[in-house]
Scaffold this motif. Structure first.
Motif, short mmCIF file in Angstrom:
data_model
loop_
_atom_site.label_atom_id
_atom_site.label_comp_id
_atom_site.label_asym_id
_atom_site.label_seq_id
_atom_site.Cartn_x
_atom_site.Cartn_y
_atom_site.Cartn_z
N ARG A 197 0.35 -1.09 0.34
CA ARG A 197 -0.08 -0.37 0.13
C ARG A 197 0.53 1.08 0.12
O ARG A 197 0.19 2.39 -0.51
CB ARG A 197 -1.10 0.28 1.12
N LEU A 198 2.46 0.86 0.36
CA LEU A 198 3.08 2.23 0.76
C LEU A 198 3.99 2.48 -0.72
O LEU A 198 4.53 2.91 -0.36
CB LEU A 198 3.39 2.19 2.11
N LEU A 236 11.84 4.25 6.21
CA LEU A 236 10.83 4.81 6.12
C LEU A 236 10.19 5.88 8.00
O LEU A 236 10.47 5.45 8.63
CB LEU A 236 9.63 3.48 6.31
N LEU A 237 10.83 6.86 7.36
CA LEU A 237 10.01 7.61 8.67
C LEU A 237 8.81 8.57 8.95
O LEU A 237 8.88 9.36 7.50
CB LEU A 237 11.63 8.99 8.13
N PRO A 272 -0.62 3.09 13.33
CA PRO A 272 -0.55 1.60 12.63
C PRO A 272 -0.31 1.36 11.88
O PRO A 272 -0.08 0.44 11.20
CB PRO A 272 -1.58 1.52 13.79
N SER A 273 -1.09 1.67 10.60
CA SER A 273 -0.94 1.45 9.44
C SER A 273 0.35 1.46 9.04
O SER A 273 0.45 0.75 7.51
CB SER A 273 -2.43 1.92 8.05
N HIS A 274 1.21 2.01 9.18
CA HIS A 274 2.79 2.33 8.58
C HIS A 274 3.21 1.52 9.27
O HIS A 274 4.53 1.34 8.98
CB HIS A 274 2.82 3.85 9.12
N ALA A 301 2.92 -3.52 16.74
CA ALA A 301 2.58 -3.50 15.53
C ALA A 301 3.57 -5.34 15.02
O ALA A 301 4.06 -5.45 14.31
CB ALA A 301 3.21 -3.17 14.20
N GLY A 302 4.22 -5.65 16.02
CA GLY A 302 5.01 -6.69 16.15
C GLY A 302 5.89 -7.02 14.85
O GLY A 302 6.91 -7.90 14.83
#
Length: 397
Positions: A197-198, A236-237, A272-274, A301-302
Motif C-alpha cells: 500500500r505504501l 521509512l520515516l 499503526p498502518s504505517h 505491530a509485531g
C-alpha cells in the motif's frame, strides 16, 4: 469517580496523544472526566503548536518568558477553582509541567487529592536542551508540584527513583509506562500488504516514527544503507522534525534518496498502518528517563526492534528475547544488529511475535494504566474521608 484532568500543553503531539488516550481509557473504565487546560490545542492539526506561545518563546528574553509561565499558574488557578466549585471532582489528575503549580495550590486550598503524572524531569531537560534562566524559581516550582501531590505517576522506574531523591516517598509513586489501545491494531493489514500500500513491496523496511531530531543519529542509518546496497534496505520515516532537511541532503549525497521515504506528519489514526510495514523498527538514542511512545507502537505491530540498552528501555525490552539491544556508546553495535535482522528472516519473525506478546505480558495498554490510576484515586479519596472524620471527631479545624 469524577476526575478533573488538568494540563498546560500547547502542542498537539505525543503529549496530546497521551492525554487523549488516558482520558478515553478512564472513561471506558467508568470514570467521568472533566478537562481543564488550554482550549487552543484542540483546534490544531497534529504536530502543531499554539502560534502565540511559539512567538513568545522566540522573541521574549528567557527570564521574562519563565516569569510569564509562572504567572499563568495564577490565571489557571482561577479556572481550576471555578471548575472545582462547579464539578466537585473526587480527585485532580494533573500532567506535570515546569512553573505550573496551580494544581498544588488548589489541592492545599480545597483538599481535593492531587494525582500528578510526570513524564520527564523538566528542569533537567530544559536546562540541557534549551536553557533555564531562573533556575532557583524553576527548582522551587518543580518541588512544589512533586511534593505537593498525594501520589505521583511516572513513566519509568528510572524517573521514579529521580523523583524519590527529591523527597517524594517511593510508596507514593507508581510507574505507568506509555501504552497502546489494542483495538487500533486488530484490523491492520499483514506486513506485506502494508508495504504494498505504501509502494514499498519487495523492500526490507527500516522504520522510525515521531519527531526527528539530530540527536537521534539517523544519519548513520543512511550510511549503513549506502554501505550495504545488497540488502535492499528502505528507510521509512513516519513524521517530521528539524533533522529532516539534513537527512534529505545526506541521502542525496550518498545516492540513497530513492530508498528513503519521509511521510511528513501523519494523523494519529494512520500511524499503526504505517508501523506495521516496518520489518525492523528503530528506537535510536533516547533520554535516560523516557518511555518512548513509538516503542509501544512497535511492540503492538509485531516489529523486530533495535533499541539502546539503556536502563529505561530495559524495563520493557530484553536483548534476544523481544528485541536486539545495543550499547549506546558503541554505535557499531546498532549497525550490526540491523544487518543481522536484515539477513535473518526467522529472527525477525521470532522477535516480532515476542514483541506482540509483551503488550499483554506487561499490561502495556492505556486501560491498564487507567485501572491503576482509578485504584490510587479511590485510595486517596478514602484517606481524605478518614482524615475528615478524624478532624470532626477530635474537633480539629
Amino acid at each position: 469517580m469524577k476526575i478533573l484532568y488538568h494540563h498546560r500543553i500547547g502542542s498537539k503531539d505525543g503529549q496530546f496523544v497521551h492525554i487523549a488516550e488516558l482520558i478515553r481509557a478512564l472513561e471506558q473504565e467508568g470514570a467521568e472526566v472533566v478537562v481543564v487546560g488550554p482550549r487552543s490545542v484542540e483546534q490544531q492539526s497534529f504536530g502543531g503548536e499554539t502560534g502565540f506561545v511559539s512567538a513568545l518563546k522566540r522573541w521574549l528574553p528567557r527570564a521574562l518568558y519563565e516569569v510569564l509561565e509562572l504567572a499563568y499558574s495564577a490565571h489557571d488557578y482561577r479556572r481550576l477553582r471555578r471548575a472545582i466549585a462547579e464539578h466537585r471532582p473526587d480527585v485532580i489528575y494533573e500532567r506535570y509541567n515546569l512553573f505550573f503549580v496551580s494544581g498544588a495550590w488548589a489541592r492545599k486550598r480545597f483538599g481535593v487529592p492531587l494525582l500528578l503524572e510526570v513524564n520527564a524531569p523538566l528542569l533537567d531537560e530544559r536546562s540541557r536542551y534549551g536553557g533555564i534562566a531562573l533556575r532557583g524559581l524553576a527548582r522551587w516550582s518543580e518541588r512544589q508540584a512533586w511534593r505537593g501531590a498525594d501520589h505521583v505517576f511516572t513513566v519509568t522506574s528510572v524517573l521514579a527513583q529521580r523523583i524519590g531523591r527529591e523527597g517524594v516517598p517511593l510508596q507514593r509513586i507508581s510507574v505507568t509506562p506509555n501504552g497502546i489501545d489494542p483495538q487500533q491494531y486488530l484490523t491492520l493489514p499483514v506486513r506485506a500488504e502494508a508495504k504494498c500500500r505504501l509502494g514499498l513491496d519487495g523492500r526490507l523496511v527500516l522504520g522510525f516514527t515521531g519527531f526527528v531530531r539530530e540527536w537521534h543519529g539517523l544519519e548513520s542509518i543512511l550510511d549503513l544503507m549506502a554501505q550495504h546496497p545488497d540488502l535492499n534496505l528502505h528507510l521509512l520515516l513516519v513524521g517530521d522534525g528539524p533533522a529532516r532537511p539534513a537527512l534529505e541532503a545526506r541521502a542525496d549525497t550518498l545516492g540513497v534518496a530513492d530508498r528513503v521515504t519521509f511521510t511528513g506528519v501523519v494523523e494519529r489514526e494512520q500511524v499503526p498502518s504505517h508501523v506495521v510495514a516496518f520489518d525492523v523498527a528503530l528506537q535510536p538514542a533516547v533520554v535516560p528517563y523516557a518511555s518512548p511512545l513509538k516503542l509501544f507502537e512497535y511492540l503492538a505491530a509485531g516489529c523486530a526492534i533495535v533499541a539502546p540498552a539503556s536502563e529505561n528501555i530495559r524495563e520493557i525490552l530484553t536483548h534476544e528475547a523481544n528485541a536486539l539491544l545495543f550499547d549506546p556508546e558503541k554505535p557499531a553495535q546498532r549497525a550490526a544488529a540491523i544487518v543481522r535482522l536484515a539477513t535473518d528472516e526467522s529472527l525477525r519473525a521470532r522477535l516480532g511475535e515476542a514483541a506482540t506478546a509483551t503488550i499483554s505480558e506487561l499490561g502495556l495498554t492505556w486501560r491498564a494504566n487507567a485501572k491503576v490510576v482509578l485504584d490510587v484515586a479511590e485510595q486517596s479519596v478514602d484517606r481524605r474521608s478518614e482524615r475528615a472524620a478524624t478532624r470532626e471527631a477530635t474537633g480539629e479545624p
